[in-house]
Scaffold this active site. Structure first.
Site, PDB file in Angstrom:
ATOM      1  N   GLY A   1      66.042  10.382 -16.358  1.00  9.08           N
ATOM      2  CA  GLY A   1      65.674  10.295 -17.757  1.00  9.08           C
ATOM      3  C   GLY A   1      64.435  11.052 -18.183  1.00  9.08           C
ATOM      4  O   GLY A   1      63.967  10.884 -19.311  1.00  9.08           O
TER       5      GLY A   1
ATOM      6  N   ASP B   1      70.188  19.122 -16.846  1.00 11.25           N
ATOM      7  CA  ASP B   1      69.389  19.381 -15.647  1.00 11.25           C
ATOM      8  C   ASP B   1      70.106  18.870 -14.402  1.00 11.25           C
ATOM      9  O   ASP B   1      69.492  18.607 -13.380  1.00 11.25           O
ATOM     10  CB  ASP B   1      68.012  18.704 -15.788  1.00 11.25           C
ATOM     11  CG  ASP B   1      67.038  19.125 -14.693  1.00 11.25           C
ATOM     12  OD1 ASP B   1      67.139  20.277 -14.228  1.00 11.25           O
ATOM     13  OD2 ASP B   1      66.196  18.291 -14.285  1.00 11.25           O
TER      14      ASP B   1
ATOM     15  N   LYS C   1      70.620  24.034 -15.887  1.00 14.00           N
ATOM     16  CA  LYS C   1      70.159  24.508 -14.580  1.00 14.00           C
ATOM     17  C   LYS C   1      71.236  25.363 -13.914  1.00 14.00           C
ATOM     18  O   LYS C   1      72.437  25.092 -14.026  1.00 14.00           O
ATOM     19  CB  LYS C   1      69.825  23.326 -13.672  1.00 14.00           C
ATOM     20  CG  LYS C   1      69.393  23.717 -12.267  1.00 14.00           C
ATOM     21  CD  LYS C   1      69.183  22.487 -11.387  1.00 14.00           C
ATOM     22  CE  LYS C   1      67.962  21.711 -11.822  1.00 14.00           C
ATOM     23  NZ  LYS C   1      67.684  20.570 -10.911  1.00 14.00           N
TER      24      LYS C   1
ATOM     25  N   TRP D   1      64.059  14.264 -18.908  1.00 12.03           N
ATOM     26  CA  TRP D   1      64.323  15.172 -20.028  1.00 12.03           C
ATOM     27  C   TRP D   1      64.572  14.383 -21.310  1.00 12.03           C
ATOM     28  O   TRP D   1      64.189  14.814 -22.394  1.00 12.03           O
ATOM     29  CB  TRP D   1      65.499  16.094 -19.707  1.00 12.03           C
ATOM     30  CG  TRP D   1      65.092  17.266 -18.863  1.00 12.03           C
ATOM     31  CD1 TRP D   1      64.070  17.310 -17.962  1.00 12.03           C
ATOM     32  CD2 TRP D   1      65.684  18.573 -18.864  1.00 12.03           C
ATOM     33  NE1 TRP D   1      63.992  18.550 -17.382  1.00 12.03           N
ATOM     34  CE2 TRP D   1      64.966  19.344 -17.904  1.00 12.03           C
ATOM     35  CE3 TRP D   1      66.740  19.151 -19.537  1.00 12.03           C
ATOM     36  CZ2 TRP D   1      65.279  20.673 -17.641  1.00 12.03           C
ATOM     37  CZ3 TRP D   1      67.067  20.483 -19.264  1.00 12.03           C
ATOM     38  CH2 TRP D   1      66.335  21.236 -18.327  1.00 12.03           C
TER      39      TRP D   1
ATOM     40  N   ASP E   1      75.162  10.097 -18.564  1.00 10.60           N
ATOM     41  CA  ASP E   1      75.148  10.155 -17.106  1.00 10.60           C
ATOM     42  C   ASP E   1      76.087   9.083 -16.565  1.00 10.60           C
ATOM     43  O   ASP E   1      76.368   8.083 -17.245  1.00 10.60           O
ATOM     44  CB  ASP E   1      73.735   9.940 -16.551  1.00 10.60           C
ATOM     45  CG  ASP E   1      73.580  10.513 -15.147  1.00 10.60           C
ATOM     46  OD1 ASP E   1      72.989  11.597 -15.007  1.00 10.60           O
ATOM     47  OD2 ASP E   1      74.077   9.889 -14.192  1.00 10.60           O
TER      48      ASP E   1
ATOM     49  N   ASP F   1      81.516  10.593 -17.647  1.00 13.36           N
ATOM     50  CA  ASP F   1      81.714  11.779 -16.824  1.00 13.36           C
ATOM     51  C   ASP F   1      81.816  12.992 -17.746  1.00 13.36           C
ATOM     52  O   ASP F   1      82.681  13.039 -18.630  1.00 13.36           O
ATOM     53  CB  ASP F   1      82.997  11.615 -16.010  1.00 13.36           C
ATOM     54  CG  ASP F   1      83.252  12.750 -15.040  1.00 13.36           C
ATOM     55  OD1 ASP F   1      82.572  13.797 -15.150  1.00 13.36           O
ATOM     56  OD2 ASP F   1      84.124  12.602 -14.169  1.00 13.36           O
TER      57      ASP F   1
END
Length: 307
Positions: free
Chosen positions: A53, A126, A166, A55, A82, A98
């Protein structure tokens, strides 16, 4: 083990503890904002693969002001997604889901007003898969996670929006750039100062989102879906051309296992005909033969699992 723990306690680790961030990765998003101003003017944001958490904390502190009036608070939407549950964060709505499933995209859209007339202005991710230690395989899996995040972004982002995610740097970077420029007029790869120099991670920073004419957004999961069939579901010729390219790297393309017209009894014969094409980074000059054998075994395992 003690040495490893000490190595992780750098200036950003200590600063994160002092300022109440859940992880030092918060500074990565802050540094990306400092470089590109991605949070300027944003009121609606989505954080994919959000746990633990950090971000979402950045988005909360930058976008949500408890002193705002009720109308301004309602206009600020921060959705964190998430598979794992997280401790509550002020002003952040948490969804357990998901990101490779269409139902997750629909759940995100439902939080942006009736019928999703106000979409997200920013999508960040991320997330990273569990690493195997084989760089090429890790890069491949990260790329597929990025495809899933990108496909959700095409569903929930408004025109002109931004996307940050990322990546693991490697030889697929050129292909990745081409894929991203299909949907974004501006694309860059940035490694923030808070990202350790020993890490292969970097971040794609994409802005000015615009769907190609005729493209219908789809949630793509290369591990679950037959990309050729998925691309045909919308009836769009543009999707038939772009979806297989966006999901480039899916090993279904090397076989015809998922062809509905294929007799399942012929699967063993097909396996005998499989030929593996190695990318340039798997050349004999760069990697020893035993490493190529490991890579081939990993490919074989993935192909057989898709039958």
């Amino acid at each position: 083990m003690g040495k490893t723990s000490k190595d992780k306690r750098d200036i950003y680790y200590r600063q994160a503890k002092e300022e109440g961030w859940r992880a030092r990765s918060a500074f990565k998003l802050l540094h990306i904002h400092d470089a590109y101003g991605i949070l300027n003017g944003v009121r609606r944001a989505v954080d994919l693969c959000a746990a633990p958490g950090s971000w979402s904390q950045v988005l909360s502190r930058k976008l949500y002001d408890p002193c705002q009036n009720d109308a301004e608070k309602l206009a600020t939407k921060i959705i964190a997604v998430d598979l794992q549950a997280m401790a509550p964060i002020r002003g952040v709505v948490q969804l357990q889901g998901d990101i490779t499933k269409e139902s997750t995209a629909e759940a995100i859209i439902s939080h942006f007003g009736t019928d999703g007339e106000e979409k997200a202005q920013l999508v960040v991710c991320d997330g990273a898969p569990d690493v195997t230690g084989v760089h090429e395989m890790d890069e491949y899996m990260q790329h597929q996670l990025l495809v899933s995040a990108l496909s959700i972004a095409t569903v929930v982002l408004e025109t002109g929006g931004c996307f940050v995610a990322k990546i693991f740097k490697g030889n697929a970077t050129g292909l990745l750039s081409t894929q991203m420029q299909i949907f974004f007029n501006k694309f860059d790869i940035y490694k923030p100062p808070s990202s350790r120099s020993s890490s292969i991670e970097a971040f794609v920073v994409c802005s000015d989102f615009c769907l190609p004419p005729g493209y219908i957004p789809q949630v793509i999961n290369t591990a679950r879906d037959d990309i050729r069939i998925l691309a045909q579901r919308t009836g769009s010729e543009v999707n038939r051309s772009l979806v297989p390219f966006i999901a480039c790297g899916d090993l279904d393309g090397h076989t015809s296992f998922n062809n509905p017209s294929e007799d399942e009894s012929d699967a063993s014969d097909i396996m005998d005909d499989i030929k593996y094409d190695y990318d340039s980074f798997m050349s004999d000059e760069l990697y020893p033969q035993e490493f190529k054998q490991v890579y081939e075994e990993l490919q074989y395992t993935r192909i057989t699992s898709l039958q």
